[in-house]
Design a protein around this motif. Sequence first.
Motif, PDB file in Angstrom:
ATOM      1  N   LYS A  62      -2.581  -2.736   2.282  1.00  0.00           N
ATOM      2  CA  LYS A  62      -1.542  -2.027   1.538  1.00  0.00           C
ATOM      3  C   LYS A  62      -0.843  -2.935   0.535  1.00  0.00           C
ATOM      4  O   LYS A  62      -0.023  -2.473  -0.268  1.00  0.00           O
ATOM      5  CB  LYS A  62      -0.507  -1.445   2.491  1.00  0.00           C
ATOM      6  N   GLN A  63      -1.129  -4.221   0.601  1.00  0.00           N
ATOM      7  CA  GLN A  63      -0.550  -5.200  -0.307  1.00  0.00           C
ATOM      8  C   GLN A  63      -1.675  -5.896  -1.058  1.00  0.00           C
ATOM      9  O   GLN A  63      -2.845  -5.787  -0.671  1.00  0.00           O
ATOM     10  CB  GLN A  63       0.294  -6.218   0.476  1.00  0.00           C
ATOM     11  N   ARG A  90       0.944   0.402  -5.654  1.00  0.00           N
ATOM     12  CA  ARG A  90       1.108   0.873  -4.274  1.00  0.00           C
ATOM     13  C   ARG A  90       1.701   2.275  -4.248  1.00  0.00           C
ATOM     14  O   ARG A  90       1.259   3.140  -3.485  1.00  0.00           O
ATOM     15  CB  ARG A  90       1.995  -0.113  -3.501  1.00  0.00           C
ATOM     16  N   HIS A 128      -6.909   2.767  -1.413  1.00  0.00           N
ATOM     17  CA  HIS A 128      -6.056   1.649  -1.806  1.00  0.00           C
ATOM     18  C   HIS A 128      -6.864   0.439  -2.278  1.00  0.00           C
ATOM     19  O   HIS A 128      -6.455  -0.249  -3.219  1.00  0.00           O
ATOM     20  CB  HIS A 128      -5.140   1.264  -0.644  1.00  0.00           C
TER      21      HIS A 128
END
Length: 426
Positions: A121-122, A184, A203
């Motif tokens: 997610k990063q 994001r 993602h």
Amino acid sequence: MTQPPVRLTLATDRRERLAQIRTCFPQASGPDLDDRWQGGRVTALQRLATIDADAYHQTRNHLDGAATRLSPYLRHGCLSLQETVNSVRQSAGKRGVKLIAELSYRDYFRQVWYRFGEAIKQPMESPKVALGTQPLPDFIAQGFTGLVCMDEIVRQLRQEGYVHNHARMWFAAYVLHWLKVDWRQAADWFEQNLLDGDLASNHLSWQWIGASFSHKPYFFNKENIVKFGGGHWCQQCPVRCPFDASYETLHQQLFGAPPPQTGDEAAASHSAYLPVEITAQHLPLRDDSAVVWLHDEMLSPEHALLKSKAPRVFVFDPALYGQWPLKRLQFMADCLSEIPETDIWLGSTAQVLASYSQRHTISQNTPNARLKAAADDARLTWLQEPSLYDTHFSDHELMRFSRYWKKVEPLVFANDDERFSNDPAA
């Protein structure tokens, strides 16, 4: 105060079933499920049988090309990735290698998710260009950009829940590089509107566009849209096209100096999300000892855990699915209508599983932390999901699909003397 779980009996008539889900989730956004997207294994097998690997190879990048449109069925487990690859191998032989490579992306993203967990997610590595931090503007979500191509992509996303992969790339590049939106936030919004929404596939693909999971950023120009999308969008567009320039000019406008030449990036630190080494043969599947928890990744009547007569349970959990569009909830209801003798509930997953406290809960393992947190059951055993290729990958190999594919490509046709050359996107 949390409402107690309610037992549901899904209507056998499809129209009634779609209306039933609409009543259960009155806050769900978007239209009903499009008739072209009936969920379930029956429809998935029909689509699988019509795949033309040669046409796919030649036209897959064109919006009107021979895309398989299997992604929602693979995402929800109506088809397994292994049986899909086997079907292509059997019907097309070595001519299907390009389609198999593209199908393997799903396994690749899954492997990355297991290995790195919530870190996906990063940024997986330092971006090669400066990325924006702007919030997602309302005109994007509403489809009022003024650009016919982008507004049509948003319309398809909201109406159908499905967008061709090439159009997804154009849209993501526009949002990230032209509008400088925080990737994001944009990726979260996009995934929530997809029928095939999958955290890893979505993602990590957005990171590939932004060059935090690739060597360079992806962007496009008008010529690319016309070539692969046809000219009808451009012919209707009333505004000056921001994409109408050479790649060199656009690169200078978007990023300034040429991108630096970088070597291999260090792999991100990872969490312990590796599958549990358990097979179906070793699980306590006696009718009087176990209950099978079906979740949204395993909606097939042919799933290995459904071979016994142990009770099976699915929960429409608002904590998990409350942000999903209506059409995706209805898609899952279609899938469940083909799985007989399933206890279907509306409410808290943890509360429902607790009501089967005399039985041991078994489910298919997942890298999805939200699914695991929803179960909240110390007595739950996770079955390792089947791996497409029986091999181990290092962190370094999982940081690029090209490295992954170099390792597994010889395994696709392991019994053949001839090996294929392939140049997948890195």
